[in-house]
Design an enzyme around this catalytic site. Structure first.
Site, PDB file in Angstrom:
ATOM      1  N   GLY A   1       7.786  -1.697   3.588  1.00 43.05           N
ATOM      2  CA  GLY A   1       7.103  -1.909   4.638  1.00 43.05           C
ATOM      3  C   GLY A   1       8.255  -3.133   5.462  1.00 43.05           C
ATOM      4  O   GLY A   1       9.136  -3.711   4.582  1.00 43.05           O
ATOM      5  N   ASN A   2       7.830  -3.504   6.614  1.00 43.84           N
ATOM      6  CA  ASN A   2       8.772  -4.064   7.317  1.00 43.84           C
ATOM      7  C   ASN A   2       7.974  -4.581   8.823  1.00 43.84           C
ATOM      8  O   ASN A   2       7.201  -3.731   9.307  1.00 43.84           O
ATOM      9  CB  ASN A   2       9.841  -3.575   7.755  1.00 43.84           C
TER      10      ASN A   2
ATOM     11  N   SER B   1      17.005  -4.915   5.092  1.00 41.66           N
ATOM     12  CA  SER B   1      16.714  -3.561   4.167  1.00 41.66           C
ATOM     13  C   SER B   1      16.825  -3.779   2.614  1.00 41.66           C
ATOM     14  O   SER B   1      17.853  -4.545   2.141  1.00 41.66           O
ATOM     15  CB  SER B   1      17.704  -2.511   4.451  1.00 41.66           C
TER      16      SER B   1
ATOM     17  N   HIS C   1       5.669  -1.478  10.019  1.00 43.82           N
ATOM     18  CA  HIS C   1       5.468  -0.338   9.396  1.00 43.82           C
ATOM     19  C   HIS C   1       5.130  -0.727   7.938  1.00 43.82           C
ATOM     20  O   HIS C   1       5.637  -1.597   7.316  1.00 43.82           O
ATOM     21  CB  HIS C   1       6.995   0.315   9.364  1.00 43.82           C
TER      22      HIS C   1
ATOM     23  N   HIS D   1       3.386   1.361   4.059  1.00 37.74           N
ATOM     24  CA  HIS D   1       2.878   2.715   3.429  1.00 37.74           C
ATOM     25  C   HIS D   1       1.538   2.177   2.603  1.00 37.74           C
ATOM     26  O   HIS D   1       1.306   2.741   1.565  1.00 37.74           O
ATOM     27  CB  HIS D   1       3.896   3.097   2.399  1.00 37.74           C
TER      28      HIS D   1
ATOM     29  N   ASP E   1     -13.907  -2.535  17.579  1.00 39.36           N
ATOM     30  CA  ASP E   1     -13.262  -3.914  17.954  1.00 39.36           C
ATOM     31  C   ASP E   1     -12.120  -3.965  18.074  1.00 39.36           C
ATOM     32  O   ASP E   1     -11.890  -5.050  18.911  1.00 39.36           O
ATOM     33  CB  ASP E   1     -14.013  -4.957  16.763  1.00 39.36           C
TER      34      ASP E   1
ATOM     35  N   HIS F   1       3.787  10.812   6.276  1.00 39.48           N
ATOM     36  CA  HIS F   1       4.809   9.650   6.248  1.00 39.48           C
ATOM     37  C   HIS F   1       3.739   8.299   5.973  1.00 39.48           C
ATOM     38  O   HIS F   1       3.361   7.849   5.088  1.00 39.48           O
ATOM     39  CB  HIS F   1       5.723   9.517   7.381  1.00 39.48           C
TER      40      HIS F   1
ATOM     41  N   TYR G   1     -16.456 -12.078  22.715  1.00 36.58           N
ATOM     42  CA  TYR G   1     -16.934 -12.173  21.389  1.00 36.58           C
ATOM     43  C   TYR G   1     -16.087 -12.913  20.378  1.00 36.58           C
ATOM     44  O   TYR G   1     -14.984 -13.464  20.842  1.00 36.58           O
ATOM     45  CB  TYR G   1     -16.427 -10.566  20.986  1.00 36.58           C
TER      46      TYR G   1
END
Lengths: 228, 228, 228, 228
Positions: free
Chosen positions: A27-28, A44, A94, A96, A119, A168, A226
């Site tokens: 993830g990033n 990375s 991003h 997974h 919502d 993906h 809300y």
């Protein structure tokens, strides 16, 4: 440079393991400074428990690395395309994450089955097509961004701050890096409940439009009121 | 005012994240003091890890805020309708807990498949219909309460302290705020096991009536003797 | 002897409970020193929270115990066969991790439905057949290894560092003990998402070959450039 | 009296929340001293985080309470019947653990799909029928025990230390209280993986008999040699 933004992007990255959205380095998170047009992104392949604010990489929108001891995330070209096209966003995520990725692998958008979804996200969360072999060979990560931007060219990326890339995983965005992570958490919860709700009732239909409208617009736009 | 009740309602709210029933601020607990007719409820949009007893909001049953630095939960009008109609309850909980919400999104009540359910709730946990567009437009949160109250007008809200609102999520209630949270936890466990039990045996039928009766009445009413 | 390797194998074993891959003692990790041809493996039946580096057992590739206060894991003959045949691996893991084992019990290989899978494992993760009664009676644990080796005799065990044994569970391997555990974690995540993706879309097909190729080869081989 | 046994039974009870097998007070463990014929059981309705060894209740096999500040678990008559009939067991556990209870609610026994199951339990884990209304009315908890004992009258309760009560939940037993908890954990893992394995492959068949035999008998009986 951009020390405050690096700190924010670092903290937003650290929210991913806290919310159970990443395994290893899958993830990033990035965040952009719109005044200078520079964005900051996770390096990375660095483990989350070894990450520091100083490890964040500074990039410009031409894809040049301006500062950083590591390479930027290999998904950087995707982030860059989104920042160029979606001028009102300040952060991108991003992952997974397991439920959103299961829907992406299934190749299906996530229907709006309830108010938890409505919502935050207006309508079905889209799943964009696979890239062609030519698109992959030419520039895979960049073209992933190009495909997402193309999908949204006649749609509102503000009221739908999430997309699934087929086979993906998900991208989400928001007003800043933290808000983009918030949307990644919402997406994962919504993806989980949508799957289970279909298994409980295979004939289930999306929530009535007036209910979706009520929940989305009581939190967003001019008439919002809300908070739970 | 009502310092003891504010403390109780605060503690009951904090049980929601402890039991895994909320993400972000997606839930609220209230408790009522029947002598004064005032109730205390979580403020709107405050993160659980920043909440303090002093943040609780004091309301009367006409919907006036009597004390509090924040707005009351936007679900306050729903709580208010339930307190007015269900004179024997002392606390109310609303969450988007994942399994109960999946059933609500599926638009189905939860059949009584076992003794875990029957120990606390007598019969099928109902799922009430969607509000109409007119009801939503007129007063969404209030009419959610009106609909629940209408459903229970010829039923026993004591032996069924839970309801699912279609495409939305659950409300539970109890003798006080803590008891209402207890019922929210029970509902979530029951919802999870009911779904899985249907997937293990799609032809499953509800538990025999005499078994439901035995478990419910060994814990409730004049002849109760239960405790594990 | 082999104090550094014993420490590494100990630490790799301790990653199994950390990553939620084992209940009780249902797993074991080994690592090999290719110079001496000796390997180090978890002792049999010792609880993880009582394990120390000094408890690790040293074995040679003829199956002789050279050092250790306990018996080696009863799966040792399986590890031994893999080390003899797969000359480029440095570590092996066996677990009963819940999702990989569910696929093994189902007797199915895991199709490659997405990039999480393709990032680490090239193609379908195989499920090898049951041993025959004769093979079980002759030498169950050794023949488990022989069967795996036979399956891979015309395949690449580097690009597919995992296998499911039907009605039993998974084995994974890697460049060293830690890398083998890393692959065990990947397998579990992939197994979980593959199951859910089939339930979300029963007609789901494997990811396009060009996408699998892109993800596998951007991380492995001469042209690798990946890191998130 | 029986201070050591009370300590053991207390500790075994505390393992239930540790292993995630109970919500609130939905479970109980007992252990028996075969020399005196007395057994020790969790008190009724006491929260786990308030439990102490001194709270344990001492009972004889006629159902008389010999010591204890609280009432014994309301499931005590079930435990008592099992102790009287199963002379080689030393401990009993009852829970509403989520996966085993889902199978019980589904009214199905758990087929032996793999070696995790066969390592501990020989063959299908049975699900006994509902009690009749007459049996419930006469003596519900006692007759639950009578029904289990009747089911096992021509079967081996040592090689199958678990049973599901239809629409209710599981009981497990073992050589002592800790071993009975161990079996409750195994049952829960096995129940979870059996359900998922059927969902992954609806045509799945039980593991081959020779594989079940190998795994059960390498850990149990005269020729046992197992440990991982």
């Amino acid at each position: 440079m951009l020390e405050q933004l690096k700190k924010e992007v670092y903290e937003a990255n650290m929210l991913l393991p806290k919310h159970g959205l990443v395994t290893f380095t899958w993830g990033n998170v990035s965040g952009i400074d719109r005044e200078t047009g520079l964005f900051v992104i996770k390096p990375s392949g660095v483990e989350y428990d070894k990450l520091t604010p100083g490890d964040m990489v500074v990039m410009d929108l031409e894809g040049n690395k301006l500062e950083g001891n590591y390479n930027p995330s290999s998904d950087t070209p995707t982030h860059l395309e989104l920042y160029k096209a979606f001028s009102d966003i300040g952060g991108i995520v991003h992952t997974h994450s397991e439920w959103a990725t299961s829907w992406a692998q299934a190749g299906r958008g996530i229907p709006c089955y309830g108010t938890t979804h409505a919502d935050y996200m207006y309508g079905e969360i889209p799943c964009v097509r696979n890239l062609t072999k030519a698109e992959i060979d030419e520039a895979y990560e960049k073209n992933t961004g190009v495909l997402i931007v193309d999908y949204f060219k006649d749609k509102d990326y503000i009221s739908m701050p999430a997309v699934l890339c087929k086979n993906h995983g998900p991208f989400t965005w928001g007003t800043d890096a933290h808000n983009a992570v918030h949307n990644a958490v919402v997406l994962e919860e919504v993806a989980k409940m949508a799957a289970r709700c279909e298994w409980i009732n295979p004939q289930v239909q999306p929530a009535p439009q007036e209910l979706q409208d009520k929940h989305y617009y009581r939190k967003h736009g001019a008439n919002a009121y809300y908070g739970q």
